[in-house]
Design an enzyme around this catalytic site. Structure first.
Site, PDB file in Angstrom:
ATOM      1  N   GLY A 127      31.338   6.264 -82.602  1.00  0.00           N
ATOM      2  CA  GLY A 127      32.503   5.395 -82.712  1.00  0.00           C
ATOM      3  C   GLY A 127      33.419   5.788 -83.853  1.00  0.00           C
ATOM      4  N   GLU A 149      34.273   3.885 -86.318  1.00  0.00           N
ATOM      5  CA  GLU A 149      33.785   3.335 -87.582  1.00  0.00           C
ATOM      6  C   GLU A 149      32.333   3.711 -87.856  1.00  0.00           C
ATOM      7  OE1 GLU A 149      33.142  -0.871 -89.935  1.00  0.00           O
ATOM      8  OE2 GLU A 149      32.656  -0.674 -87.828  1.00  0.00           O
ATOM      9  N   ASP A 176      35.903  -7.891 -81.654  1.00  0.00           N
ATOM     10  CA  ASP A 176      35.803  -6.811 -80.668  1.00  0.00           C
ATOM     11  C   ASP A 176      35.191  -7.346 -79.377  1.00  0.00           C
ATOM     12  OD1 ASP A 176      36.011  -4.293 -79.582  1.00  0.00           O
ATOM     13  OD2 ASP A 176      34.234  -3.490 -80.564  1.00  0.00           O
TER      14      ASP A 176
END
Length: 206
Positions: free
Chosen positions: A7, A9, A117
């Protein structure tokens, strides 16, 4: 250790903890940030996520158990939920699950947690129960505008990833959400969702 997801992050790995499968989440250093600032940001987000994962359980949100947190490495080892993402369920089951998802999101908002999210991939059906995962972008907030942003995202995901069942799923989500937060708060947040859509920051959902 097996890489499951890379991802923006963090990277997600399947690992082992006390002879059981577990999830390892590693927040990667960002080369474009000052190293000291980067370390503080990753540490803060790791603390926040692990705390939120524990906190939401107190008001009835099924979520992974946190096994271990390494703040120096910005790592969290947590329970693997070996179910199926709602995203991958059949259309009829997604429609059915949407009401429960609405209740779960309503419960989080009622207790001052914005998930940040809300995608159908972050809800896992396991043993006839829906678990909420990935609190990496979550924050504590009672602002209705923030809660509206959460709703706007799940609405957008339903429209893009599940277009054929969007209307039925969104209606069920709203029903579940409203049953938890109440009619007055629901109407205020719904109005804010419409306002966000009208600003032109997002594509309008018809």
């Amino acid at each position: 250790m097996k890489l499951l997801k890379k991802g923006a992050e963090a990277d997600i790995f399947l690992t082992n903890w006390n002879s059981s499968n577990a999830i390892l989440k590693i927040r990667k250093p960002k080369d474009y940030r000052n190293p000291i600032l980067d370390s503080k940001i990753r540490r803060h987000r790791t603390i926040k996520e692990s705390q939120t994962l524990s906190e939401v359980k107190f008001f009835g949100i099924p979520s992974p158990i946190v096994y271990y947190v390494d703040l120096k490495k910005s790592e969290i080892i947590m329970q693997e939920i070996p179910g199926k993402p709602v995203h991958d369920l059949s259309p009829s089951k997604i429609i059915q699950a949407s009401k429960e998802i609405g209740k779960l999101v309503g419960t989080m908002h009622k207790n001052g947690i914005m998930h940040g999210d809300l995608t159908t991939s972050n809800f896992i059906l396991y043993n006839k129960k829906i678990y909420v995962i990935d609190f990496g972008l979550s924050q504590k907030t009672i602002k209705l505008e923030d809660h509206a942003v959460d709703l706007r995202l799940i609405k957008e995901i339903l429209n893009s990833a599940h277009a054929k069942i969007m209307q039925s799923s969104w209606k069920n989500f709203q029903t579940g959400y409203k049953s938890v937060v109440g009619s007055t708060k629901f109407q205020k947040i719904s109005n804010l969702v419409s306002e966000i859509e009208g600003r032109g920051r997002y594509a309008t959902v018809v």
